[in-house]
Design a protein around this motif. Structure first.
Motif, PDB file in Angstrom:
ATOM      1  N   ILE A   1       6.742  30.762  16.135  1.00  0.00           N
ATOM      2  CA  ILE A   1       5.579  30.834  15.253  1.00  0.00           C
ATOM      3  C   ILE A   1       5.190  29.410  14.882  1.00  0.00           C
ATOM      4  N   LYS A   2       3.937  29.038  15.195  1.00  0.00           N
ATOM      5  CA  LYS A   2       3.468  27.694  14.895  1.00  0.00           C
ATOM      6  C   LYS A   2       2.690  27.620  13.583  1.00  0.00           C
ATOM      7  N   CYS A   3       1.886  28.626  13.314  1.00  0.00           N
ATOM      8  CA  CYS A   3       1.090  28.603  12.087  1.00  0.00           C
ATOM      9  C   CYS A   3       0.591  30.002  11.761  1.00  0.00           C
ATOM     10  N   VAL A   4       0.734  30.371  10.494  1.00  0.00           N
ATOM     11  CA  VAL A   4       0.214  31.644  10.004  1.00  0.00           C
ATOM     12  C   VAL A   4      -0.878  31.334   8.981  1.00  0.00           C
ATOM     13  N   PRO A   5      -2.113  31.773   9.204  1.00  0.00           N
ATOM     14  CA  PRO A   5      -3.193  31.518   8.244  1.00  0.00           C
ATOM     15  C   PRO A   5      -2.890  32.135   6.888  1.00  0.00           C
TER      16      PRO A   5
ATOM     17  N   LYS B   1       9.121  32.624  10.302  1.00  0.00           N
ATOM     18  CA  LYS B   1       8.753  31.644   9.282  1.00  0.00           C
ATOM     19  C   LYS B   1       7.237  31.583   9.134  1.00  0.00           C
ATOM     20  N   GLY B   2       6.799  30.860   8.083  1.00  0.00           N
ATOM     21  CA  GLY B   2       5.389  30.511   7.959  1.00  0.00           C
ATOM     22  C   GLY B   2       4.497  31.499   7.256  1.00  0.00           C
ATOM     23  N   PHE B   3       5.021  32.612   6.729  1.00  0.00           N
ATOM     24  CA  PHE B   3       4.177  33.603   6.058  1.00  0.00           C
ATOM     25  C   PHE B   3       4.065  33.340   4.554  1.00  0.00           C
ATOM     26  N   MET B   4       4.646  32.277   4.082  1.00  0.00           N
ATOM     27  CA  MET B   4       4.644  31.982   2.650  1.00  0.00           C
ATOM     28  C   MET B   4       3.225  31.942   2.087  1.00  0.00           C
TER      29      MET B   4
END
Length: 453
Positions: free
Chosen positions: A298-302, A319-322
């Protein structure tokens, strides 16, 4: 005697008349007068010479007489013109009964330009747009100066055109330098032509560009260009989209982009999706989430992603869902091994999540602040369970803890105010003996622990 004298006088008169008749019969008259210049523009104090041609060559009287009207503008002396005052005068050259004219315009003496300033030195246009540049010319004696001709050039060609009036017409995306010149001085205007409202800057390699920032605060869809100035756009720079953080909904990446800075989305809370061109060899996208090409990372979650998301099989680190506050659910793959720290922290709309049996590690504060999460089942596979993992999950009512766990971490369920049931997959004795970190259940309501016995 008197009669003799009268006779002689008559003879003399007749002889003279005969001579005059012969002389008139031999006169060659001028047929035309032409000037080598018919219009001249001079500055006060300057000189120029005009030449009169009288035909035929054998004309009896070829003398040229010069006249000027009105006076006070130029002096004329045998074809040499001297400008003495501002205005328009007509010079007439006459020979015999033929004449020719030259119109002379006299302007104030122009001081050499000592400087030039373009009023808009940084110009942005979209393809097809036009704008006329305005400028100011400076001289040592501006009150006496007459502005000369400013010439316009643009480099490189193809990005835009500029005409003799300074009117710029944008053609395609890119940057160019527009130069206004007069006498020995010049000024430049840096032109950016962009149809996507983005500012591109040359990378250190000199062979590619990156998105530096967005200059419009109202952009909703960012369509990143594949090339700029004929060179590929390969990178999204840090804080690139900061200026449109309140409006941006989607970002579309071309095949050329190989680097993406997650800090470019700082404060882009409404961003719902990222899409990627299918032929991009580095990135891919699914349901608005940015992954590596193989969809194993996962590189980036908007931040503004909505509804339920399915993470593809192959991803090992979640990761990245913060702070994805509109996320309601996540389907995690059986390939997941680690749920990273803060992975779902502050996902306040997340209602349910099934942690797959492949997960071995739950990171620090991984689900903290998931205020709508109602149930958590920690699988037997978990070996590492970090502190604060479910802190402040205010709707959490039920928790299942495996027998394999050797320690309940500090602040694990702190402030889970609706927690009523903890199921432990071991005996009561094992539960009582299980190490529990500081404040692991502080701020909870009354709950019941159910053991296997």
């Amino acid at each position: 005697m008197k009669k003799k004298l009268l006779a002689m006088a008559a003879l003399i008169c007749a002889a003279l008349c005969a001579a005059l008749i012969v002389a008139c019969n031999n006169t060659v008259h001028v047929t035309s007068v032409t000037l080598d210049k018919t219009e001249i523009t001079l500055e006060i104090g300057s000189e120029e010479t005009i030449t009169a041609t009288v035909l035929p060559d054998n004309a009896t009287d070829k003398q040229v007489r010069w006249a000027v009207e009105p006076s006070g503008i130029v002096n004329i002396d045998d074809g040499k013109i001297t400008a003495i005052g501002e205005g328009i005068a007509t010079i007439t050259a006459t020979a015999d009964y033929q004449s020719a004219e030259c119109v002379v315009t006299v302007k104030p003496k122009r001081q050499p330009a000592t400087g030039i300033h373009i009023d808009d030195p940084f110009l942005r246009l979209e393809p097809g747009q036009e704008k006329t540049l305005t400028f100011t010319v400076y001289t040592d004696n501006p009150d006496e100066a007459a502005i000369g001709t400013v010439t316009w050039t643009i480099e490189p060609a193809g990005i835009a055109t500029v005409d003799s009036n300074g009117t710029v017409r944008a053609l395609r995306q890119g940057t160019a330098e527009i130069t206004a010149s007069i006498d020995e001085v010049s000024a430049k205007c840096h032109l950016t032509v962009s149809q996507d409202k983005m500012a591109y800057e040359l990378n250190s390699d000199g062979q590619s560009y990156y998105v530096r920032y967005v200059y419009s605060g109202t952009l909703t869809e960012a369509n990143v260009a594949a090339e700029f100035n004929g060179k590929p756009v390969t990178r999204i720079g840090e804080s690139a989209f900061l200026n449109c953080s309140d409006t941006l909904k989607s970002i579309n990446l071309p095949a050329t982009v190989t680097e993406f800075s997650t800090s470019s989305l700082f404060h882009c809370r409404d961003l719902e999706q990222i899409t990627v061109a299918e032929d991009n060899e580095v990135f891919s996208a699914q349901e608005g989430v940015l992954y590596n090409k193989e969809k194993t990372q996962i590189k980036c979650v908007p931040f503004g992603i909505k509804g339920k998301v399915t993470v593809p099989y192959g991803v090992t680190v979640i990761k990245g869902f913060m702070s994805c506050t509109s996320l309601t659910g996540v389907d995690l793959p059986n390939s997941a091994i680690e749920i990273d720290e803060y992975a779902f922290s502050s996902c306040e709309s997340l209602e349910s999540i099934a942690i797959p049996s492949s997960v071995k590690s739950i990171g620090f504060a991984a689900f903290s602040g998931c205020s709508k999460l109602t149930e958590v089942i920690i699988p037997d596979s978990v070996e590492v369970w970090e502190n604060n993992s479910f802190t402040n999950c205010k709707s959490l009512t039920s928790v299942t803890i495996p027998r394999s766990i050797t320690r309940v971490p500090s602040m694990a369920f702190a402030y889970c105010i609706r927690l009523t049931s903890i199921r432990y997959k071991g005996t009561t004795a094992e539960w009582n003996a299980l190490e529990k970190g500081d404040s692991w259940d502080s701020g909870t309501s009354e709950y019941t622990v159910y053991c296997e016995d």
